[in-house]
Design a protein around this motif. Structure first.
Motif, PDB file in Angstrom:
ATOM      1  N   MET A   1       0.846  -1.186   0.000  1.00  0.00           N
ATOM      2  CA  MET A   1       0.000   0.000   0.000  1.00  0.00           C
ATOM      3  C   MET A   1       0.882   1.237   0.000  1.00  0.00           C
ATOM      4  O   MET A   1       1.643   1.455   0.940  1.00  0.00           O
ATOM      5  CB  MET A   1      -0.875  -0.075   1.258  1.00  0.00           C
ATOM      6  CG  MET A   1      -1.454   1.216   1.713  1.00  0.00           C
ATOM      7  SD  MET A   1      -2.429   0.982   3.215  1.00  0.00           S
ATOM      8  CE  MET A   1      -1.574   2.089   4.289  1.00  0.00           C
ATOM      9  N   GLU A  25       0.171   0.056  20.095  1.00  0.00           N
ATOM     10  CA  GLU A  25      -0.788  -0.575  19.173  1.00  0.00           C
ATOM     11  C   GLU A  25      -0.089  -0.874  17.855  1.00  0.00           C
ATOM     12  O   GLU A  25       0.296   0.046  17.129  1.00  0.00           O
ATOM     13  CB  GLU A  25      -1.990   0.351  18.926  1.00  0.00           C
ATOM     14  CG  GLU A  25      -2.785   0.696  20.170  1.00  0.00           C
ATOM     15  CD  GLU A  25      -3.550  -0.490  20.731  1.00  0.00           C
ATOM     16  OE1 GLU A  25      -4.015  -1.324  19.924  1.00  0.00           O
ATOM     17  OE2 GLU A  25      -3.664  -0.583  21.967  1.00  0.00           O
ATOM     18  N   ASP A  27      -0.936  -2.003  14.669  1.00  0.00           N
ATOM     19  CA  ASP A  27      -2.133  -2.234  13.872  1.00  0.00           C
ATOM     20  C   ASP A  27      -2.033  -1.590  12.495  1.00  0.00           C
ATOM     21  O   ASP A  27      -0.962  -1.118  12.088  1.00  0.00           O
ATOM     22  CB  ASP A  27      -3.358  -1.710  14.642  1.00  0.00           C
ATOM     23  CG  ASP A  27      -3.217  -0.239  15.056  1.00  0.00           C
ATOM     24  OD1 ASP A  27      -2.309   0.459  14.555  1.00  0.00           O
ATOM     25  OD2 ASP A  27      -4.028   0.215  15.886  1.00  0.00           O
ATOM     26  N   GLU A  28      -3.162  -1.550  11.800  1.00  0.00           N
ATOM     27  CA  GLU A  28      -3.225  -0.955  10.458  1.00  0.00           C
ATOM     28  C   GLU A  28      -2.856   0.525  10.486  1.00  0.00           C
ATOM     29  O   GLU A  28      -2.234   1.030   9.554  1.00  0.00           O
ATOM     30  CB  GLU A  28      -4.637  -1.121   9.870  1.00  0.00           C
ATOM     31  CG  GLU A  28      -5.044  -2.550   9.613  1.00  0.00           C
ATOM     32  CD  GLU A  28      -4.501  -3.077   8.305  1.00  0.00           C
ATOM     33  OE1 GLU A  28      -4.353  -2.303   7.352  1.00  0.00           O
ATOM     34  OE2 GLU A  28      -4.216  -4.295   8.255  1.00  0.00           O
ATOM     35  N   ALA A  29      -3.228   1.225  11.556  1.00  0.00           N
ATOM     36  CA  ALA A  29      -2.904   2.650  11.657  1.00  0.00           C
ATOM     37  C   ALA A  29      -1.393   2.849  11.701  1.00  0.00           C
ATOM     38  O   ALA A  29      -0.862   3.769  11.058  1.00  0.00           O
ATOM     39  CB  ALA A  29      -3.568   3.268  12.895  1.00  0.00           C
ATOM     40  N   ALA A  31       0.899   0.738  10.478  1.00  0.00           N
ATOM     41  CA  ALA A  31       1.391   0.384   9.141  1.00  0.00           C
ATOM     42  C   ALA A  31       1.159   1.536   8.168  1.00  0.00           C
ATOM     43  O   ALA A  31       2.035   1.866   7.358  1.00  0.00           O
ATOM     44  CB  ALA A  31       0.709  -0.890   8.641  1.00  0.00           C
ATOM     45  N   GLY A  32       0.007   2.190   8.254  1.00  0.00           N
ATOM     46  CA  GLY A  32      -0.291   3.344   7.393  1.00  0.00           C
ATOM     47  C   GLY A  32       0.614   4.523   7.686  1.00  0.00           C
ATOM     48  O   GLY A  32       1.065   5.220   6.767  1.00  0.00           O
ATOM     49  N   GLU A  35       3.976   3.822   6.094  1.00  0.00           N
ATOM     50  CA  GLU A  35       3.909   4.042   4.642  1.00  0.00           C
ATOM     51  C   GLU A  35       3.903   5.536   4.312  1.00  0.00           C
ATOM     52  O   GLU A  35       4.573   5.977   3.375  1.00  0.00           O
ATOM     53  CB  GLU A  35       2.678   3.354   4.046  1.00  0.00           C
ATOM     54  CG  GLU A  35       2.775   1.844   4.043  1.00  0.00           C
ATOM     55  CD  GLU A  35       3.930   1.331   3.191  1.00  0.00           C
ATOM     56  OE1 GLU A  35       4.197   1.884   2.111  1.00  0.00           O
ATOM     57  OE2 GLU A  35       4.586   0.352   3.640  1.00  0.00           O
ATOM     58  N   GLN A 119       6.831  -3.209  12.603  1.00  0.00           N
ATOM     59  CA  GLN A 119       5.446  -2.722  12.643  1.00  0.00           C
ATOM     60  C   GLN A 119       4.461  -3.755  13.189  1.00  0.00           C
ATOM     61  O   GLN A 119       3.328  -3.408  13.527  1.00  0.00           O
ATOM     62  CB  GLN A 119       5.006  -2.230  11.272  1.00  0.00           C
ATOM     63  CG  GLN A 119       4.825  -3.314  10.243  1.00  0.00           C
ATOM     64  CD  GLN A 119       4.455  -2.751   8.887  1.00  0.00           C
ATOM     65  OE1 GLN A 119       4.611  -1.568   8.619  1.00  0.00           O
ATOM     66  NE2 GLN A 119       3.950  -3.611   8.023  1.00  0.00           N
ATOM     67  N   ASP A 120       4.896  -5.000  13.308  1.00  0.00           N
ATOM     68  CA  ASP A 120       4.036  -6.039  13.878  1.00  0.00           C
ATOM     69  C   ASP A 120       4.336  -6.303  15.347  1.00  0.00           C
ATOM     70  O   ASP A 120       3.739  -7.187  15.962  1.00  0.00           O
ATOM     71  CB  ASP A 120       4.192  -7.337  13.078  1.00  0.00           C
ATOM     72  CG  ASP A 120       3.777  -7.163  11.629  1.00  0.00           C
ATOM     73  OD1 ASP A 120       2.717  -6.541  11.378  1.00  0.00           O
ATOM     74  OD2 ASP A 120       4.522  -7.624  10.737  1.00  0.00           O
TER      75      ASP A 120
END
Length: 179
Positions: A1, A25, A27-29, A31-32, A35, A119-120
């Protein structure tokens, strides 16, 4: 992404001198955010970027630079801490996207090891030499509220501050704000 570039905060903004909060956390936030940080760093033609430089007070940075053997390294560190440095130092010009334009010579360890998480949330360690070591220290210091110019004497620091300039990627930050 692919991420979206964000404005780079420039010296004078309090976020740059505020220690960051630990990331809790994964999470997706997050990871975003990572990016977006890569996208911002590439637009600004930088080699490293801390979350504080886009106004986010979390302990995370990204990097894409070469080591002493001219090997390119790309990655990110969450909740980084410097765990080892060499006694040997290298003094070369250093700059910062949050102090756009000027550079100043600054001694940094030639080799550094930084531990943190990906990030994980998995533990990672990165060892860097030469320019990569400089980048890892520089970005970790950002997360502690320290800029490279904070290591300079007052005269050199003032000269640097007088020489900052807008670039296409941060020019709106230099425009006069309505009162």
């Amino acid at each position: 992404m692919p991420g979206s570039a964000r404005p780079v905060v420039v010296v004078g903004d309090p976020v740059l001198h505020t220690p960051t909060a630990a990331v809790t956390e994964f999470d997706e936030a997050l990871a975003g955010l990572i990016e977006d940080m890569f996208a911002t760093m590439y637009v600004a033609e930088g080699v490293g970027l801390a979350a504080t430089q886009i106004g986010v007070g979390l302990a995370v940075f990204v990097y894409d630079c070469h080591d002493a053997d001219d090997v390119q390294h790309r990655g990110h560190l969450v909740n980084p801490r410097i765990v080892a440095t060499s006694e040997a130092e290298e003094k070369i010009d250093e700059g910062c996207l949050s102090v756009p334009g000027p550079y100043a010579p600054l001694a940094r360890p030639f080799e550094v090891r930084v531990a943190g998480q990906d990030q994980d949330g998995n533990p990672i360690e990165v060892t860097g030499t030469g320019f990569l070591a400089r980048c890892l220290v520089h970005e970790t210091e950002h997360l502690n509220g320290t800029l490279y110019i904070d290591h300079l004497n007052r005269r050199k620091r003032n000269r640097i501050l007088q020489e900052i300039e807008p670039f296409d990627w941060n020019a709106p930050l230099f425009e006069p704000q309505p009162s």
